[in-house]
Design a protein around this motif. Structure first.
Motif, PDB file in Angstrom:
ATOM      1  N   TRP A   1       1.011  -1.174  -0.407  1.00 27.62           N
ATOM      2  CA  TRP A   1      -0.012   0.264   0.306  1.00 27.62           C
ATOM      3  C   TRP A   1       0.761   1.506  -0.038  1.00 27.62           C
ATOM      4  N   GLY A   2       2.456   1.203   0.638  1.00 25.25           N
ATOM      5  CA  GLY A   2       2.702   2.504   0.515  1.00 25.25           C
ATOM      6  C   GLY A   2       4.202   2.374  -0.565  1.00 25.25           C
TER       7      GLY A   2
ATOM      8  N   LEU B   1       0.822   4.726  -4.904  1.00 26.25           N
ATOM      9  CA  LEU B   1       0.133   6.162  -4.092  1.00 26.25           C
ATOM     10  C   LEU B   1       0.252   7.206  -5.401  1.00 26.25           C
TER      11      LEU B   1
END
Length: 481
Positions: free
Chosen positions: A225-226, A231
């Protein structure tokens, strides 16, 4: 368009409903075949998500364009092109040699599907000139569409068990051909007196926003997710949304008229469509994998397990349409929100050995919610809006349904995938619990939106909004509650 006889009106309604039945069926019938597709095409969880979302995402991206195109070049013509493209896409899906081809052909199928929902609703809104008959006809349309989505797993289970997963696409071909001929014979041509011009910038912004958001949610568990890619995609989606908000009000004839959202009932219909269909799509995705992977049921038996849900939709969707036509949308929507929340909570603690009676109770409760929610969405979306632009208003509501379906599969699937990636010892059942809570949260949002946007104040905003739109033709009257 001249006023038709009562018999001709009902025939037009039947043609529109039968054509939309196969489109709605296709939105959910694939779910029951996912384990078979996974086995035959060696697909990961993200591949299964894309098999479903390739359809709903493309439909959501082009629905508004299809609605305005029908208003401009002719609704019957657009409807027939959509049927032909959908039928061709179905044939290609049945012949797909691999996962990538299947996802691509699902997108082709979806381009045709995007021309069906809003155009059919616009045809119905312009065919029935009496206010009460129009509300009841739109309610029937919404009920048929909701019914088709509920019956998808049942019919899909029978087809997968008898002819294999490719059969779920074969069935669309003869039905599509018959529908094309019936449309030519029964549906009169109609178009808006002053249709909107094409808005290519707005169309591109909508596609970029929905595609980047969905891709980020589906691929987030595997890429992280990062990660810069995920992003970046969330950032692109946010920029596209901001671009829409800034660009569309500057156009004389925008693809998405943001003034519609000054109407509280219209805004509520959009929010409820997104959240309700997120709940339905999330349920179907999780439930299919639960029944076939955790409980080791065949596709046929898994489909039969969902019969209580389909039965409740069959019984309650027409009732919801009648209540909406006579009393307004508030009661059906409140019931839908409560029941969707309750049904999801019943599923949130299931295990591989949960009693069948408990599952049947959950399916009945969820079926009540699904049966009650769709007709009032359809009626509220065009309620108070100018009749000449019924296709645009209907397309926004239909887009909201498909956006919700895409997000439901993306969110619940990613919740499962994140749990599985986070622990090598976590099985599907415990990993799915967060997904069921997401479905319950969607039910809560349906309830809140229903209470907030269906009262006297909300109806007043709808009337004020319609008066400000400056369209020439009379608006579709606001339903009362």
């Amino acid at each position: 368009m001249p006023e038709l006889s009562r018999g001709r009106q009902l025939l037009v309604l039947a043609v529109c409903c039968s054509s939309l039945f196969i489109a709605g069926l296709d939105a959910t019938i694939v779910n029951i075949a996912l384990p078979s597709i996974q086995h035959d095409l060696h697909a990961p969880v993200s591949g299964l998500q894309w098999t479903v979302d390739a359809y709903t995402l493309v439909v959501a991206s082009f629905l508004i364009l299809a609605g305005s195109t029908g208003d401009r070049v002719g609704r019957r013509r657009t409807f027939q092109v959509g049927l032909a493209t959908f039928t061709l896409g179905s044939l290609l899906c049945s012949l797909a040699p691999g996962l990538g081809w299947l996802v691509a052909f699902r997108a082709v199928q979806a381009i045709g599907g995007s021309m069906l929902n809003p155009v059919a609703l616009s045809i119905i809104a312009n065919t029935f000139t009496d206010d009460r008959e129009r509300a009841q006809a739109i309610g029937i349309w919404g009920a048929v569409f909701g019914l088709s989505m509920a019956l998808g797993p049942v019919i899909g289970g029978v087809l997968v068990a008898t002819v294999g997963w490719r059969g779920i696409f074969w069935v669309n071909v003869p039905v599509g051909i018959v529908a094309i001929v019936a449309t030519a014979l029964a549906v009169p041509e109609s178009r808006a007196a002053h249709p909107r011009r094409v808005d290519p910038v707005g169309q591109v912004l909508i596609i970029v926003m929905l595609a980047s958001l969905t891709y980020a949610i589906i691929e987030g568990p595997s890429r992280g997710w990062g990660s810069p890619v995920i992003l970046g995609l969330f950032g692109v989606a946010a920029l596209a949304a901001a671009g829409l908000a800034c660009y569309e009000p500057r156009r004389d004839e925008p693809l998405l008229d943001l003034r519609f959202f000054r109407s509280a009932p219209f805004t509520g219909a959009v929010v409820i469509a997104i959240t309700a269909f997120s709940a339905l799509a999330g349920f179907l995705f999780l439930n299919t994998l639960y029944l076939q992977d955790a409980r080791h049921l065949s596709a046929l038996h898994a489909g039969l397990y969902t019969l209580p849900m389909a039965a409740m939709t069959v019984l309650l969707a027409p009732l919801s349409g009648r209540i909406t036509g006579r009393r307004g949308p508030r009661i059906p929507l409140v019931v839908a929100g409560v029941m969707t929340t309750a049904g999801a909570l019943l599923m949130s603690g299931v295990t591989a050995v949960t009693p069948v009676a408990w599952l049947m109770l959950a399916y009945v409760v969820l079926g009540i919610g699904n049966g009650m929610v769709n007709p009032p969405i359809s009626v509220t979306a065009v309620s108070g809006m100018p009749r000449s632009q019924a296709g645009v208003a209907a397309a926004v509501a239909s887009t909201s349904r498909q956006v919700g379906a895409s997000l439901g599969v993306a969110l619940t699937g990613s919740a499962v995938a994140s749990a599985l990636h986070g622990s090598l010892h976590t099985g599907f059942v415990p990993a799915s619990h967060t997904g069921w809570l997401i479905v319950a949260g969607c039910g809560v949002l349906v309830l809140v939106a229903a209470l907030a946007t269906s009262g006297r104040w909300a109806r007043a905003t709808a009337a004020r909004t319609a008066d400000r739109l400056m369209f020439e033709e009379p608006r579709v009257p606001v339903t009362t509650s």
